[in-house]
Enzyme design. Structure first.
Site, PDB file in Angstrom:
ATOM      1  N   SER A  42      -2.243  -8.494   3.169  1.00 53.81           N
ATOM      2  CA  SER A  42      -2.790  -8.281   4.446  1.00 53.81           C
ATOM      3  C   SER A  42      -3.185  -9.571   4.978  1.00 53.81           C
ATOM      4  O   SER A  42      -3.180 -10.077   6.124  1.00 53.81           O
ATOM      5  CB  SER A  42      -3.919  -7.538   4.528  1.00 53.81           C
ATOM      6  OG  SER A  42      -3.830  -6.268   3.898  1.00 53.81           O
ATOM      7  N   ARG A  43      -3.427 -10.546   4.281  1.00 48.98           N
ATOM      8  CA  ARG A  43      -3.501 -11.947   4.406  1.00 48.98           C
ATOM      9  C   ARG A  43      -2.416 -12.857   4.929  1.00 48.98           C
ATOM     10  O   ARG A  43      -2.585 -13.740   5.459  1.00 48.98           O
ATOM     11  CB  ARG A  43      -4.544 -12.682   3.531  1.00 48.98           C
ATOM     12  CG  ARG A  43      -6.185 -12.149   3.519  1.00 48.98           C
ATOM     13  CD  ARG A  43      -6.938 -13.107   2.354  1.00 48.98           C
ATOM     14  NE  ARG A  43      -8.375 -12.500   2.650  1.00 48.98           N
ATOM     15  CZ  ARG A  43      -8.812 -12.053   1.785  1.00 48.98           C
ATOM     16  NH1 ARG A  43      -8.197 -11.334   0.703  1.00 48.98           N
ATOM     17  NH2 ARG A  43     -10.247 -11.574   1.602  1.00 48.98           N
ATOM     18  N   HIS A  65       0.863  -1.179  -0.121  1.00 47.53           N
ATOM     19  CA  HIS A  65       0.115  -0.057  -0.021  1.00 47.53           C
ATOM     20  C   HIS A  65       1.044   1.341  -0.081  1.00 47.53           C
ATOM     21  O   HIS A  65       0.594   2.149  -0.652  1.00 47.53           O
ATOM     22  CB  HIS A  65      -0.824   0.011   1.237  1.00 47.53           C
ATOM     23  CG  HIS A  65      -1.965  -1.072   1.308  1.00 47.53           C
ATOM     24  ND1 HIS A  65      -1.668  -2.102   2.178  1.00 47.53           N
ATOM     25  CD2 HIS A  65      -3.067  -1.265   0.647  1.00 47.53           C
ATOM     26  CE1 HIS A  65      -2.698  -3.000   2.000  1.00 47.53           C
ATOM     27  NE2 HIS A  65      -3.428  -2.615   1.036  1.00 47.53           N
TER      28      HIS A  65
END
Lengths: 278, 278
Positions: free
Chosen positions: B183-184, B35
């Protein structure tokens, strides 16, 4: 009045309009006094008016009247000029829809009523209207209430996707005998034209009768209306009663009801609707 | 940095930003260096950056990880502050999605690959992204190439519906051992984390091997890759080769090919992709 046909010309024309509040009136052309009322509505509120004329192939099904749909461009442009339209956009099909056009905007209500008889029609409408909204970035867009299901779906799209514009609608304009103005009325034969106003007539009578309270009485009542239309010479696609907020069948909580009907006269499909509570 | 959560606050904050070219970075939060690269890309091009954090329920299916999806809001806000984000939007679910939200934006490719295993996922993505585009009216929006099918679909939506903005994309950011940042990844156990980078490793090996010329050899090759992943401990959902322009199976005219894979490690679903021709 500026008249443009390409997306590049449109962008240039819009940049010169950017100081004015803009109303978009999306049409398929073959303009009549129903369209004129949309333009006048926008002008009376101080907007400059952009009017698009596009017979959108995405909203016609196989075997429908895409080819024979009237395209009297010169008369349309004259009318726009006379009514003080600022910008007319008459795009080529190839710039609006390509064979790779696969994105669709849809809503479950788009498969009911007219959508049940015209599969994909409302997806085609919503998709092209979303595109026009992005191309014009108008402050308001104006639609007629004759295409009531279309109006409902466009309002839902704008609300749920937060399009930065406001939808305004204008009451159905009618002939002296009640027939809703429509570009397709010119398809009617002389004898069909005499029968056509009875569609609206039957809706008015239904309103006088009043909507029955319970569901099974409503169903019988709708069937009776449909039967009457058949007797008059129509071939009804549907006669339906809907909640004005959800466009689904009425519930006890419904705050307003609309009676919708679509019926064929010969090769012409007519639609109309009436609020039952106004 | 302004942090807002309601639509009203957002509108106010955006009106104070209206003099600057704006980049939108839509995220689901749990921000990582992938990000950060999106933010830096936008800033390096002179844009003010608005970043949205919204775990969009519309893009999660029944039984998926909506509830356990990480939501480290405080750390996310700190990171945004540090990276010079101008505006962070963390909407409440109720203002973004209501039980009456029924409009959907869709594309046929959204039911392939990841979409075949996550029905409705990409409709949910496109719908919420369309909404965010309307809310922010950004000049550009920035997405990562890790979610390659998502990037393709958003690019199609913007092109076909003429959204007045430009999509820019940033290369997948990877851990030191090649695992795509996600994110996972924090769901992975220690032993799964050791296996995880082999997903990308197998894509790199596939590129070295080169794409077989004819269709049946390609199919055998894809099956072999999938089998290898299984041997390594993954449970592959799919390994697919697509035309980069159409996201459909390659043809003789394909100008570029992308190898896509999704595979489970324990309870974690990983995805990755690699251009075969770069």
């Amino acid at each position: 009045m500026i008249h443009v046909s390409s997306l590049d010309e449109l962008k240039e024309a819009l940049s010169s309009e950017s100081d004015h509040p803009l109303a978009l009136v999306p049409t398929m052309g073959a303009l009549h006094s129903g369209h004129v009322e949309l333009v006048r509505h926008a002008k009376s509120r101080g907007f400059h008016v952009a009017l698009s004329i596009f017979v959108n192939p995405m909203q016609f099904g196989p075997g429908e009247d895409l080819e024979r749909y009237p395209r009297p461009l010169s008369a349309d442009l004259d009318l726009c000029q006379k009514e003080g339209v600022s910008l007319v956009f008459t795009p080529n099909v190839s710039e609006m829809v390509s064979e790779n056009s696969s994105i669709r905007v849809s809503h479950p209500v788009g498969s009911l009523y007219c959508g049940a008889y015209r599969p994909g029609h409302f997806d085609g409408v919503l998709t092209i209207v979303a595109k026009l909204f992005h191309l014009f970035s108008p402050d308001i867009a104006v639609f007629g209430q004759k295409d009531r299901q279309q109006l409902f779906l466009i309002e839902r799209m704008v609300a749920e996707l937060d399009f930065p514009l406001k939808i305004e609608s204008v009451k159905t304009v009618r002939e002296y005998d009640g027939l809703a103005k429509s570009s397709r009325n010119r398809y009617l034969s002389e004898s069909e034209r005499l029968i056509a106003p009875f569609l609206y007539g039957r809706l008015l009578k239904a309103k006088e009768e009043g909507v029955p309270k319970n569901h099974s009485d409503q169903q019988a009542w709708l069937q009776e209306i449909s039967k009457n239309l058949s007797t008059l010479g129509f071939r009804p696609d549907y006669v339906s009663l809907v909640d004005r907020e959800t466009f689904l069948p009425p519930t006890r909580d419904s705050s307003g009801l609309i009676l919708l009907a679509a019926a064929w006269l010969g090769k012409t499909r007519l639609i109309d609707n009436l609020e039952m509570d106004e």
